[in-house]
Design an enzyme around this catalytic site. Structure first.
Site, PDB file in Angstrom:
ATOM      1  N   LYS A 125       0.831  -1.204   0.000  1.00  0.00           N
ATOM      2  CA  LYS A 125       0.000   0.000   0.000  1.00  0.00           C
ATOM      3  C   LYS A 125       0.864   1.252   0.000  1.00  0.00           C
ATOM      4  CE  LYS A 125      -4.195  -2.090   1.643  1.00  0.00           C
ATOM      5  NZ  LYS A 125      -4.755  -2.763   2.783  1.00  0.00           N
ATOM      6  N   LYS A 157     -10.016  -5.268  -6.598  1.00  0.00           N
ATOM      7  CA  LYS A 157     -10.593  -3.936  -6.819  1.00  0.00           C
ATOM      8  C   LYS A 157      -9.519  -2.944  -7.232  1.00  0.00           C
ATOM      9  CE  LYS A 157     -12.398  -3.821  -2.718  1.00  0.00           C
ATOM     10  NZ  LYS A 157     -12.613  -5.216  -2.312  1.00  0.00           N
ATOM     11  N   LYS A 183      -4.056 -11.077 -10.593  1.00  0.00           N
ATOM     12  CA  LYS A 183      -4.972 -11.412  -9.501  1.00  0.00           C
ATOM     13  C   LYS A 183      -6.192 -10.481  -9.550  1.00  0.00           C
ATOM     14  CE  LYS A 183      -5.470 -11.122  -4.573  1.00  0.00           C
ATOM     15  NZ  LYS A 183      -5.711 -10.119  -3.656  1.00  0.00           N
TER      16      LYS A 183
HETATM   17  P1  ADP Z   1      -9.478  -6.729  -3.244  1.00  0.00           P
HETATM   18  O1  ADP Z   1      -8.152  -7.301  -3.641  1.00  0.00           O
HETATM   19  O2  ADP Z   1     -10.423  -6.690  -4.372  1.00  0.00           O
HETATM   20  O3  ADP Z   1      -9.345  -5.400  -2.534  1.00  0.00           O
HETATM   21  P2  ADP Z   1      -9.906  -7.776  -0.642  1.00  0.00           P
HETATM   22  O4  ADP Z   1      -8.476  -7.542  -0.341  1.00  0.00           O
HETATM   23  O5  ADP Z   1     -10.939  -6.909   0.010  1.00  0.00           O
HETATM   24  O6  ADP Z   1     -10.109  -7.738  -2.218  1.00  0.00           O
HETATM   25  O7  ADP Z   1     -10.204  -9.304  -0.335  1.00  0.00           O
HETATM   26  C1  ADP Z   1     -11.267  -9.805   0.444  1.00  0.00           C
HETATM   27  C2  ADP Z   1     -11.112 -11.295   0.572  1.00  0.00           C
HETATM   28  O8  ADP Z   1     -11.192 -11.913  -0.704  1.00  0.00           O
HETATM   29  C3  ADP Z   1      -9.753 -11.713   1.152  1.00  0.00           C
HETATM   30  O9  ADP Z   1      -9.952 -12.854   1.988  1.00  0.00           O
HETATM   31  C4  ADP Z   1      -8.953 -12.102  -0.038  1.00  0.00           C
HETATM   32  O10 ADP Z   1      -8.001 -13.061   0.257  1.00  0.00           O
HETATM   33  C5  ADP Z   1     -10.011 -12.643  -0.977  1.00  0.00           C
HETATM   34  N1  ADP Z   1      -9.634 -12.372  -2.364  1.00  0.00           N
HETATM   35  C6  ADP Z   1      -9.613 -11.174  -2.969  1.00  0.00           C
HETATM   36  N2  ADP Z   1      -9.221 -11.277  -4.245  1.00  0.00           N
HETATM   37  C7  ADP Z   1      -8.976 -12.580  -4.444  1.00  0.00           C
HETATM   38  C8  ADP Z   1      -8.549 -13.349  -5.572  1.00  0.00           C
HETATM   39  N3  ADP Z   1      -8.306 -12.771  -6.742  1.00  0.00           N
HETATM   40  N4  ADP Z   1      -8.405 -14.659  -5.427  1.00  0.00           N
HETATM   41  C9  ADP Z   1      -8.677 -15.257  -4.245  1.00  0.00           C
HETATM   42  N5  ADP Z   1      -9.094 -14.613  -3.154  1.00  0.00           N
HETATM   43  C10 ADP Z   1      -9.247 -13.288  -3.238  1.00  0.00           C
END
Ligand code: ADP
Ligand code: TRP
Length: 326
Positions: free
Chosen positions: A114, A197, A194
């Site tokens: 971040k 968001k 991956k």
């Molecule tokens: P983002 O990356 O979209 O901000 P978050 O960090 O809020 O998503 O992730 C919320 C949950 O979803 C976490 O437990 C994270 O490990 C899971 N997660 C997010 N993106 C993925 C992905 N591409 N593959 C598997 N799990 C994911």
């Protein structure tokens, strides 16, 4: 009496639920609620580390609660609550912070990522893993299902639990184990990275059919292999996603069609869009039912908070005694 395994996880209310969140977090959590005593919460305190917008926070918490219930969280089986409904978690986070070396937080990838992205780090973003450890230890959690990206935070949690026990006596904290789903550990986004968001490559779970299918047709990146030639199956975004939604037989058919040539990417994307839409049909229907009954979500979260608070106060009383606060 032997207590059932306690399974805990938190999800941040930070926007529209996407396929990565679903397979990485929600679906495993829903499956696991059958196998133990589940505690699932909406990590609203955590969300405040990256956005300070009260209107959006309220809205996102509500949407996530509806999403989670629509995806199968059963409030009769799982204790479902808002993190901030149990403010005691902050006291445990403070106690853990007193045992947490700076270096343990400084090496956390999610913090470093971040900062590298230009987010100006506040204290809460830095201390995030200590609050997460408190979330987990406050409920004597045994198992914590999370995506791969949270693995390091679980290691920090275990380190802090060990430190608490070393400093104040065995049994002060319960050591949790992470459950990381390896098969769907990283769901690919439309660009093949991956899904996240922050990369603007997500496929949302809920929304209008036309718009969602269009995302697949338009946004998924493919190469320029001519229609008649065999298509690569290694690192294929289409196949990576299709595997999540299709039966093994349908998946194999799409692999065969890649290998044989004669099929274009448009054809594969259509199959993917169809499978994706059908996969989430029952959740969409359930979501509509829940949305039609506004009081339902509030009632579920209120009851969940009461049950969570009861458990939290037992653990916190034990920890307060151990550290000498009482
Ligand atoms: P983002 O990356 O979209 O901000 P978050 O960090 O809020 O998503 O992730 C919320 C949950 O979803 C976490 O437990 C994270 O490990 C899971 N997660 C997010 N993106 C993925 C992905 N591409 N593959 C598997 N799990 C994911
Ligand atoms: N940090 C997690 C995420 O971004 C959310 C979270 C907060 C969590 N506290 C937790 C997950 C405790 C599991 C256990 O996905």
């Amino acid at each position: 009496m032997v207590r059932r395994m306690r399974i805990l996880t938190g999800l941040q209310p930070s926007g529209k639920l996407h396929v990565g969140n679903y397979f990485g977090a929600m679906e495993p959590a829903v499956r696991l609620q059958e196998q133990g005593e589940a505690f699932y919460f909406i990590a609203d305190y955590h969300a405040m580390t990256s956005s300070q917008d009260p209107v959006a926070l309220r809205e996102n918490v509500r949407e996530l609660a509806i999403d989670f219930l629509a995806c199968g969280l059963d409030p009769e089986k799982a204790v479902f609550f808002r993190q901030s409904a149990v403010p005691e978690v902050n006291e445990l986070a403070w106690i853990l912070s007193t045992l947490c070396p700076m270096g343990l937080l400084e090496k956390c990838h999610s913090y470093k990522d971040k900062v590298a992205k230009g987010i100006s780090p506040n204290h809460a973003l830095f201390a995030y893993p200590a609050l997460m450890a408190a979330d987990i230890l406050l409920y004597d959690s045994n198992l914590v299902p999370v995506g791969k990206d949270q693995k390091q935070h679980l290691e920090v949690t275990r380190d802090l639990a060990v430190k608490l026990n070393e400093a104040y006596g065995e049994g002060t904290a319960t050591l949790p184990d992470a459950i990381i789903r390896e098969d769907t550990a990283v769901v690919p986004g439309t660009d093949g990275q991956k899904m996240s968001k922050s990369y603007h490559n997500t496929l949302p779970i809920f929304g209008e059919e036309k718009a969602l299918k269009k995302l697949i047709m338009k946004e998924i990146v493919t190469d320029s292999t001519p229609l008649e030639d065999p298509k690569p199956i290694e690192n294929s975004t289409i196949l990576g996603l299709y595997k999540l939604f299709a039966t093994p037989e349908a998946y194999q058919l799409l692999v065969d069609q890649h290998l044989s040539g004669g099929f274009g990417y448009g054809h594969f994307k259509k199959d993917l869009a169809e499978a994706y839409w059908n996969y989430f049909a029952p959740m969409r229907a359930r979501r509509e039912e829940i949305t039609a009954d506004p009081g339902y979500v509030d009632a579920v979260l209120k009851r969940g908070a009461e049950r969570a608070r009861e458990e939290a106060s037992k653990v916190l009383t034990r920890v307060r005694k151990a550290v000498g606060l009482v």
